[in-house]
Design an enzyme around this catalytic site. Structure first.
Site, PDB file in Angstrom:
ATOM      1  N   GLU A 149      40.529  48.766  48.262  1.00 51.64           N
ATOM      2  CA  GLU A 149      40.992  47.444  48.718  1.00 51.64           C
ATOM      3  C   GLU A 149      42.246  47.539  49.562  1.00 51.64           C
ATOM      4  O   GLU A 149      42.583  46.640  50.295  1.00 51.64           O
ATOM      5  CB  GLU A 149      41.296  46.540  47.514  1.00 51.64           C
ATOM      6  CG  GLU A 149      40.144  45.650  47.157  1.00 51.64           C
ATOM      7  CD  GLU A 149      40.516  44.588  46.134  1.00 51.64           C
ATOM      8  OE1 GLU A 149      39.851  43.555  46.131  1.00 51.64           O
ATOM      9  OE2 GLU A 149      41.429  44.785  45.330  1.00 51.64           O
ATOM     10  N   SER A 179      47.837  39.667  40.065  1.00 52.06           N
ATOM     11  CA  SER A 179      48.898  38.647  40.167  1.00 52.06           C
ATOM     12  C   SER A 179      50.279  39.314  40.260  1.00 52.06           C
ATOM     13  O   SER A 179      50.430  40.504  39.969  1.00 52.06           O
ATOM     14  CB  SER A 179      48.846  37.734  38.933  1.00 52.06           C
ATOM     15  OG  SER A 179      49.233  38.487  37.795  1.00 52.06           O
TER      16      SER A 179
HETATM   17  C1  LIG Z   1      41.188  33.135  46.274  1.00 54.29           C
HETATM   18  C2  LIG Z   1      40.664  33.994  45.166  1.00 54.29           C
HETATM   19  C3  LIG Z   1      39.529  34.762  45.357  1.00 54.29           C
HETATM   20  C4  LIG Z   1      39.033  35.562  44.323  1.00 54.29           C
HETATM   21  N1  LIG Z   1      37.872  36.284  44.530  1.00 54.29           N
HETATM   22  C5  LIG Z   1      37.346  37.003  43.523  1.00 54.29           C
HETATM   23  C6  LIG Z   1      36.097  37.692  43.678  1.00 54.29           C
HETATM   24  O1  LIG Z   1      35.466  37.664  44.758  1.00 54.29           O
HETATM   25  N2  LIG Z   1      35.581  38.374  42.641  1.00 54.29           N
HETATM   26  C7  LIG Z   1      36.228  38.451  41.441  1.00 54.29           C
HETATM   27  O2  LIG Z   1      35.726  39.114  40.539  1.00 54.29           O
HETATM   28  N3  LIG Z   1      37.407  37.799  41.239  1.00 54.29           N
HETATM   29  C8  LIG Z   1      37.976  37.075  42.246  1.00 54.29           C
HETATM   30  N4  LIG Z   1      39.159  36.392  42.068  1.00 54.29           N
HETATM   31  C9  LIG Z   1      39.774  36.403  40.733  1.00 54.29           C
HETATM   32  C10 LIG Z   1      41.084  37.164  40.627  1.00 54.29           C
HETATM   33  O3  LIG Z   1      40.857  38.534  40.613  1.00 54.29           O
HETATM   34  C11 LIG Z   1      41.784  36.661  39.329  1.00 54.29           C
HETATM   35  O4  LIG Z   1      42.163  35.319  39.573  1.00 54.29           O
HETATM   36  C12 LIG Z   1      42.980  37.484  38.980  1.00 54.29           C
HETATM   37  O5  LIG Z   1      42.597  38.775  38.563  1.00 54.29           O
HETATM   38  C13 LIG Z   1      43.794  36.818  37.834  1.00 54.29           C
HETATM   39  O6  LIG Z   1      42.962  36.559  36.747  1.00 54.29           O
HETATM   40  P1  LIG Z   1      42.849  35.094  36.107  1.00 54.29           P
HETATM   41  O7  LIG Z   1      42.704  34.088  37.206  1.00 54.29           O
HETATM   42  O8  LIG Z   1      41.805  35.142  35.054  1.00 54.29           O
HETATM   43  O9  LIG Z   1      44.272  34.815  35.438  1.00 54.29           O
HETATM   44  P2  LIG Z   1      44.766  35.398  34.033  1.00 54.29           P
HETATM   45  O10 LIG Z   1      44.496  36.850  33.963  1.00 54.29           O
HETATM   46  O11 LIG Z   1      44.248  34.525  32.941  1.00 54.29           O
HETATM   47  O12 LIG Z   1      46.323  35.187  34.168  1.00 54.29           O
HETATM   48  C14 LIG Z   1      46.957  33.913  33.966  1.00 54.29           C
HETATM   49  C15 LIG Z   1      48.455  34.096  34.135  1.00 54.29           C
HETATM   50  O13 LIG Z   1      48.941  35.014  33.128  1.00 54.29           O
HETATM   51  C16 LIG Z   1      49.629  36.100  33.730  1.00 54.29           C
HETATM   52  N5  LIG Z   1      49.348  37.332  32.976  1.00 54.29           N
HETATM   53  C17 LIG Z   1      48.119  37.801  32.591  1.00 54.29           C
HETATM   54  N6  LIG Z   1      48.245  38.984  31.935  1.00 54.29           N
HETATM   55  C18 LIG Z   1      49.580  39.281  31.934  1.00 54.29           C
HETATM   56  C19 LIG Z   1      50.344  40.372  31.434  1.00 54.29           C
HETATM   57  N7  LIG Z   1      49.758  41.412  30.812  1.00 54.29           N
HETATM   58  N8  LIG Z   1      51.701  40.349  31.607  1.00 54.29           N
HETATM   59  C20 LIG Z   1      52.300  39.316  32.260  1.00 54.29           C
HETATM   60  N9  LIG Z   1      51.628  38.239  32.753  1.00 54.29           N
HETATM   61  C21 LIG Z   1      50.286  38.228  32.588  1.00 54.29           C
HETATM   62  C22 LIG Z   1      49.048  36.191  35.138  1.00 54.29           C
HETATM   63  O14 LIG Z   1      49.946  36.802  36.034  1.00 54.29           O
HETATM   64  C23 LIG Z   1      48.828  34.721  35.478  1.00 54.29           C
HETATM   65  O15 LIG Z   1      50.031  34.125  35.930  1.00 54.29           O
HETATM   66  C24 LIG Z   1      39.697  35.596  43.073  1.00 54.29           C
HETATM   67  C25 LIG Z   1      40.840  34.816  42.874  1.00 54.29           C
HETATM   68  C26 LIG Z   1      41.327  34.024  43.897  1.00 54.29           C
HETATM   69  C27 LIG Z   1      42.566  33.198  43.644  1.00 54.29           C
END
Ligand SMILES: Cc1cc2nc3c(=O)[nH]c(=O)nc-3n(C[C@H](O)[C@H](O)[C@H](O)COP(=O)(O)OP(=O)(O)OC[C@H]3O[C@@H](n4cnc5c(N)ncnc54)[C@H](O)[C@@H]3O)c2cc1C
Length: 394
Positions: free
Chosen positions: A255, A373
């Site tokens: 990536e 993130s």
């Molecule tokens: C525009 C866009 C396109 C995307 N496209 C794809 C795609 O094509 N395919 C795909 O599979 N995914 C895709 N995603 C998903 C993306 O990979 C996830 O949104 C990302 O990995 C975060 O996971 P989550 O949204 O489940 O948030 P969560 O993992 O639930 O996190 C929620 C919050 O908690 C924080 N957090 C989580 N764990 C920890 C930790 N250990 N320590 C500190 N803070 C923490 C995070 O930083 C965040 O602020 C996309 C996302 C976006 C926004």
């Protein structure tokens, strides 16, 4: 004059010659319908001119611009790293249409070449190279985003097929993709990284349903993707059963890198537009605005040097997190700047659609989430670059 491409031996060209060659092809081809999409189709604007962009993908394929850096033995053109960077820069400068198969060309294809079988490469690479087969990435689930190892979608063997059940989410462009590469659990009772497999699943079948999630930008770029007794044949697995984590992480390594530099050419153009807006409405005389513009310019230079540094060091390591963290915050700040510059007018719009500046502001809110993130990047930097103690695990 028509600029031939396939017949040009890239290793015989200097970088300057290659740049002239790429520029000439783009000047000759980004015309008509394709030119009508200049500056369009990017993040938050993905639904614009999709059919034209599909035709463009095939145009690129016919001319040999897809798979530029893949080995020639796999149908690519074996371009050097600097040629790939030049192509990406010139592509962005020419404002050629936004691509529709980033996942296929830049993520799945190198993974197939690295981990797939000869048969899998023979079957899937040609459709990516000629721009006819599009792919989506089925990693994230409602309970598996940052913690990808918590994947619950499962696949069980039934005769000569895998039967898949579960849900993925945020699947970009799934509704317009032909195939999905998905991380699924194939060993019942397994936890975390163990027991996962990397499957290739055809999207056009009764067991796969995509539901578009309408985003704050107004466009529906990503989806909820449901697998209900979906099927794929037994050989549609990359690596052995249970090796999915290794393959999935290998894919994430692809990536980064060259696309970062191309992205920065896009950023440069956005910043230039913003400077024009500030000059046009007199805000460029405001010392605070000048300071923010200067900071944005400086940030852009830092990003470029950092990207070149990490590329020079070979395989991207955990320090790639510095780049992700930096550009995501920089871009989000740029989105805020463009709205601030326009004052109250930046918040209003006459057309049914948002303006491009408003889309930039809204979409950049997601830059600090996808691709890892901000918090996750900081964890990686703390633990793997600085050697700080690991975060407590439950
Ligand atoms: C525009 C866009 C396109 C995307 N496209 C794809 C795609 O094509 N395919 C795909 O599979 N995914 C895709 N995603 C998903 C993306 O990979 C996830 O949104 C990302 O990995 C975060 O996971 P989550 O949204 O489940 O948030 P969560 O993992 O639930 O996190 C929620 C919050 O908690 C924080 N957090 C989580 N764990 C920890 C930790 N250990 N320590 C500190 N803070 C923490 C995070 O930083 C965040 O602020 C996309 C996302 C976006 C926004």
């Amino acid at each position: 004059m028509t600029v031939a491409t396939h017949d040009v031996a890239l290793d015989a060209l200097t970088d300057d010659q290659f740049r002239a060659h790429a520029k000439a092809w783009l000047a000759e081809h980004v015309v008509g319908d394709y030119a009508s999409l200049k500056g369009r189709g990017g993040p938050g604007d993905e639904e614009i001119g999709f059919d034209i962009r599909v035709a463009w993908e095939q145009e690129l394929g016919r001319a040999g611009w897809i798979g530029l850096g893949w080995p020639q033995s796999h149908g690519g053109r074996g371009a050097s790293v600097s040629q790939q960077i030049i192509w990406a820069e010139e592509y962005t400068r020419a404002q050629a249409p936004a691509r529709v198969n980033h996942m296929g060309e830049n993520l799945l294809a190198p993974t197939l070449i690295e981990y797939g079988t000869h048969e899998q490469c023979e079957r899937f690479l040609p459709g990516i190279l000629d721009g006819t087969v599009r792919w989506c990435q089925g990693y994230s689930e409602p309970d598996a985003g940052s913690d990808l190892a918590n994947v619950k979608t499962r696949a069980v063997q039934d005769g000569d097929e895998w039967v898949i059940n579960g849900q993925k989410v945020w699947t970009s462009l799934a509704h317009v993709s032909h195939w999905c590469f998905a991380v699924v659990r194939t060993e019942a009772g397994s936890v975390k990284h163990k027991g996962l497999s990397f499957l290739l699943v055809p999207m056009d079948q009764p067991g796969v349903e995509t539901r578009i999630i309408r985003q704050i930008t107004g466009s529906g770029e990503f989806n909820e993707t449901f697998f209900t007794d979906a099927r794929t044949s037994l050989d549609m697995i990359i690596g052995a059963p249970g090796e999915g984590w290794r393959v999935a992480m290998g894919l994430l390594g692809f990536e980064r890198g060259i696309s970062t530099l191309a992205q920065q050419v896009g950023f440069e153009r956005e910043l230039a537009t913003i400077v024009d807006i500030a000059r046009g409405n007199g805000r460029a005389d405001d010392p605070i605005v000048r300071q923010r513009l200067a900071r944005a310019h400086t940030g852009l230079q830092l990003m470029r040097w950092n990207a070149l540094r990490s590329m020079g060091s070979g395989v991207p390591g955990p320090e790639a997190s510095i780049g992700k963290l930096f550009w995501a915050n920089w871009h989000r700040d740029l989105g805020e700047l463009v709205i601030d510059l326009q004052g109250a007018a930046g918040l209003a719009h006459d057309e049914p659609e948002l303006t491009l500046e408003q889309k930039l502001f809204l979409f950049t809110r997601s830059d600090t989430i996808y691709g890892g993130s901000n918090e996750i990047q900081r964890n990686v930097l703390g633990e793997r670059v600085l050697g700080l103690p690991k975060e407590p695990q439950p």
